[in-house]
Design a protein around this motif. Structure first.
Motif, PDB file in Angstrom:
ATOM      1  N   VAL A  78       7.772 -61.805 -18.880  1.00  0.00           N
ATOM      2  CA  VAL A  78       6.816 -63.000 -20.273  1.00  0.00           C
ATOM      3  C   VAL A  78       7.633 -63.863 -20.128  1.00  0.00           C
ATOM      4  CG1 VAL A  78       5.704 -63.379 -21.666  1.00  0.00           C
ATOM      5  CG2 VAL A  78       5.529 -61.438 -20.967  1.00  0.00           C
ATOM      6  N   GLU A  79       7.491 -65.205 -19.031  1.00  0.00           N
ATOM      7  CA  GLU A  79       8.382 -66.283 -19.053  1.00  0.00           C
ATOM      8  C   GLU A  79       7.486 -67.266 -19.922  1.00  0.00           C
ATOM      9  OE1 GLU A  79       9.860 -69.012 -15.123  1.00  0.00           O
ATOM     10  OE2 GLU A  79      10.613 -67.427 -15.036  1.00  0.00           O
ATOM     11  N   MET A  80       8.611 -68.059 -20.132  1.00  0.00           N
ATOM     12  CA  MET A  80       8.707 -69.366 -21.183  1.00  0.00           C
ATOM     13  C   MET A  80       9.120 -70.358 -20.232  1.00  0.00           C
ATOM     14  SD  MET A  80       9.837 -68.143 -24.870  1.00  0.00           S
ATOM     15  CE  MET A  80       9.889 -69.641 -25.665  1.00  0.00           C
ATOM     16  N   TYR A 110       2.833 -64.684 -17.442  1.00  0.00           N
ATOM     17  CA  TYR A 110       3.515 -63.021 -17.050  1.00  0.00           C
ATOM     18  C   TYR A 110       3.597 -62.543 -15.422  1.00  0.00           C
ATOM     19  CZ  TYR A 110       3.148 -58.337 -16.514  1.00  0.00           C
ATOM     20  OH  TYR A 110       2.531 -56.211 -16.071  1.00  0.00           O
ATOM     21  N   ALA A 111       4.199 -62.292 -15.310  1.00  0.00           N
ATOM     22  CA  ALA A 111       4.666 -61.647 -13.556  1.00  0.00           C
ATOM     23  C   ALA A 111       5.387 -60.398 -13.819  1.00  0.00           C
ATOM     24  CB  ALA A 111       5.810 -62.340 -13.207  1.00  0.00           C
ATOM     25  N   ALA A 133      10.911 -59.542 -22.625  1.00  0.00           N
ATOM     26  CA  ALA A 133      10.450 -57.760 -21.657  1.00  0.00           C
ATOM     27  C   ALA A 133       8.971 -58.616 -22.805  1.00  0.00           C
ATOM     28  CB  ALA A 133      11.769 -56.634 -22.392  1.00  0.00           C
ATOM     29  N   PRO A 134       7.738 -57.161 -21.839  1.00  0.00           N
ATOM     30  CA  PRO A 134       6.823 -58.082 -22.401  1.00  0.00           C
ATOM     31  C   PRO A 134       6.256 -56.894 -23.914  1.00  0.00           C
ATOM     32  CG  PRO A 134       6.401 -57.334 -19.741  1.00  0.00           C
ATOM     33  CD  PRO A 134       8.039 -57.423 -20.578  1.00  0.00           C
ATOM     34  N   ALA A 135       7.128 -56.105 -24.125  1.00  0.00           N
ATOM     35  CA  ALA A 135       6.959 -55.462 -25.292  1.00  0.00           C
ATOM     36  C   ALA A 135       7.366 -56.178 -26.203  1.00  0.00           C
ATOM     37  CB  ALA A 135       7.767 -53.631 -25.069  1.00  0.00           C
ATOM     38  N   PHE A 136       8.390 -56.814 -26.293  1.00  0.00           N
ATOM     39  CA  PHE A 136       8.807 -57.768 -27.030  1.00  0.00           C
ATOM     40  C   PHE A 136       8.327 -58.511 -27.805  1.00  0.00           C
ATOM     41  CE2 PHE A 136      12.109 -61.487 -27.901  1.00  0.00           C
ATOM     42  CZ  PHE A 136      12.651 -61.336 -29.129  1.00  0.00           C
ATOM     43  N   SER A 160      -0.646 -60.186 -13.274  1.00  0.00           N
ATOM     44  CA  SER A 160      -0.116 -61.047 -13.479  1.00  0.00           C
ATOM     45  C   SER A 160      -0.785 -62.698 -13.926  1.00  0.00           C
ATOM     46  CB  SER A 160       0.977 -60.856 -12.487  1.00  0.00           C
ATOM     47  OG  SER A 160       1.607 -60.410 -12.158  1.00  0.00           O
ATOM     48  N   CYS A 161      -0.165 -63.264 -15.122  1.00  0.00           N
ATOM     49  CA  CYS A 161      -1.845 -64.898 -14.590  1.00  0.00           C
ATOM     50  C   CYS A 161      -0.348 -65.321 -15.596  1.00  0.00           C
ATOM     51  CB  CYS A 161      -2.200 -63.735 -15.899  1.00  0.00           C
ATOM     52  SG  CYS A 161      -2.047 -62.935 -17.619  1.00  0.00           S
ATOM     53  N   LEU A 162      -1.263 -66.170 -15.950  1.00  0.00           N
ATOM     54  CA  LEU A 162      -0.426 -67.041 -17.165  1.00  0.00           C
ATOM     55  C   LEU A 162      -1.614 -67.158 -18.923  1.00  0.00           C
ATOM     56  CD1 LEU A 162      -0.956 -70.448 -14.736  1.00  0.00           C
ATOM     57  CD2 LEU A 162       0.711 -69.547 -15.388  1.00  0.00           C
TER      58      LEU A 162
END
Length: 331
Positions: A78-80, A110-111, A133-136, A160-162
């Motif tokens: 997950v990217e900010m 999310y990628a 990390a997605p779970a985090f 994957s999406c915004l």
């Protein structure tokens, strides 16, 4: 966990990383890398910091021409994403459409094991991205919002999406935190504690902005860019003394548009922002530097140190010499 960035035309690999387990598993370490961009692409750097659940990357590069690169990543993230300057775009089969960012925009992405191509179009590019990390990340998502629930479901299904199809503007509060992250000089565990707190604070601001579902700006795109140019001028010229008319004319707009637009974009007036920025810079120099109060006063545009001390006291409720004597306790 591996990432590769390469140029298919020239055939060279620019970045190839096998990230340490610290990204997911706590081994007590912070890992850092600095990649320098060289001709024929341009000049600049990209600095990476990673530890448990978090990867921070930021860079500033000057490009000679539009650059097209390819990337491959074998992990979920997950990217900010914060685009501070320049224009970029990414195209991947995971999305099926091109994701474009312009200056002053941010979003959360999310990628899932992405691969594709990236385009960079801008003489000066400045970005900061934080991969979680997605779970985090999902631990922080509120559960009483359709937007957040949709994003959580996409992560669970590895789609994957915004988080929001429309990018939001970077706020002044966000800019301050981004600046704190980029210029953090702490070491070891203290650096990690500091950066973890800043990442959480930044994520809070992003999620709050999404939750409020703010209405779109009434400003034209060209006027918005001019107001950001005034903000940049102020930050880089704290010692100057300009009227509102001077600032407006400098970027090719009028006083009314500047006043109204600055308040709409940043939630404060031009001169309140200018004064707050001066005081923040003065505070930092008092706590971290060796300059005397007269020198600091001059650097931020006060020819009379007494006027500077009075302004500083109005902002922080103590005089500059008192702050320095506390040896940073009030920082």
């Amino acid at each position: 966990m591996a990432l590769r960035v390469y140029d298919d035309k020239i055939g060279g690999t620019l970045v190839e990383r096998k990230y340490p387990n610290a990204y997911f598993i706590n081994d007590g370490d912070i890992r850092e890398y600095v990649t320098h961009l060289k001709p024929p692409y341009g000049e600049g750097f990209y600095h990476e910091i990673c530890f448990e659940n978090v990867h921070i990357g930021f860079g500033n590069v000057s490009l000679k021409n539009k650059v097209l690169l390819y990337f491959e990543a074998d992990f979920d993230s997950v990217e900010m994403h914060f685009s501070l300057k320049g224009r970029s775009a990414a195209l991947s089969d995971n999305f099926g459409y091109k994701v474009c960012f312009d200056s002053y925009q941010h979003n959360i992405i999310y990628a899932h094991q992405m691969s594709g191509q990236m385009e960079f179009d801008g003489h000066e590019m400045q970005i900061l991205e934080i991969n979680l990390a997605p779970a985090f990340f999902t631990k922080f998502l509120p559960e009483d919002s359709d937007v957040f629930n949709t994003f959580r479901n996409a992560i669970e299904k590895q789609h994957s999406c915004l988080i929001n199809p429309h990018h939001n503007r970077i706020s002044l509060e966000m800019y301050q935190i981004l600046n704190d992250i980029i210029h953090c000089e702490r070491k070891g565990i203290f650096k990690r504690i500091y950066l973890e707190a800043k990442v959480a604070e930044l994520l809070l601001l992003q999620l709050e902005q999404l939750f409020k579902s703010e209405s779109s700006s009434s400003l034209l795109k060209k006027d918005e860019e001019k107001i950001y140019a005034v903000r940049d001028f102020i930050i880089n010229n704290l010692d100057q003394n300009c009227s509102l008319v001077d600032l407006a004319h400098q970027v090719g707009t009028n006083e009314f548009t500047l006043k109204k637009g600055f308040k709409e974009l940043f939630g404060t007036t031009v001169f309140n922002f200018w004064n707050d920025t001066k005081m923040e810079q003065a505070k930092k120099m008092l706590l971290e530097g060796d300059l005397n109060i007269n020198e600091i006063s001059d650097i931020i545009g006060y020819k009379n140190p007494r006027h500077f001390s009075a302004a500083f006291k109005r902002k922080y409720n103590l005089i500059p010499s008192k702050l320095r004597n506390t040896n940073g306790i009030t920082h």
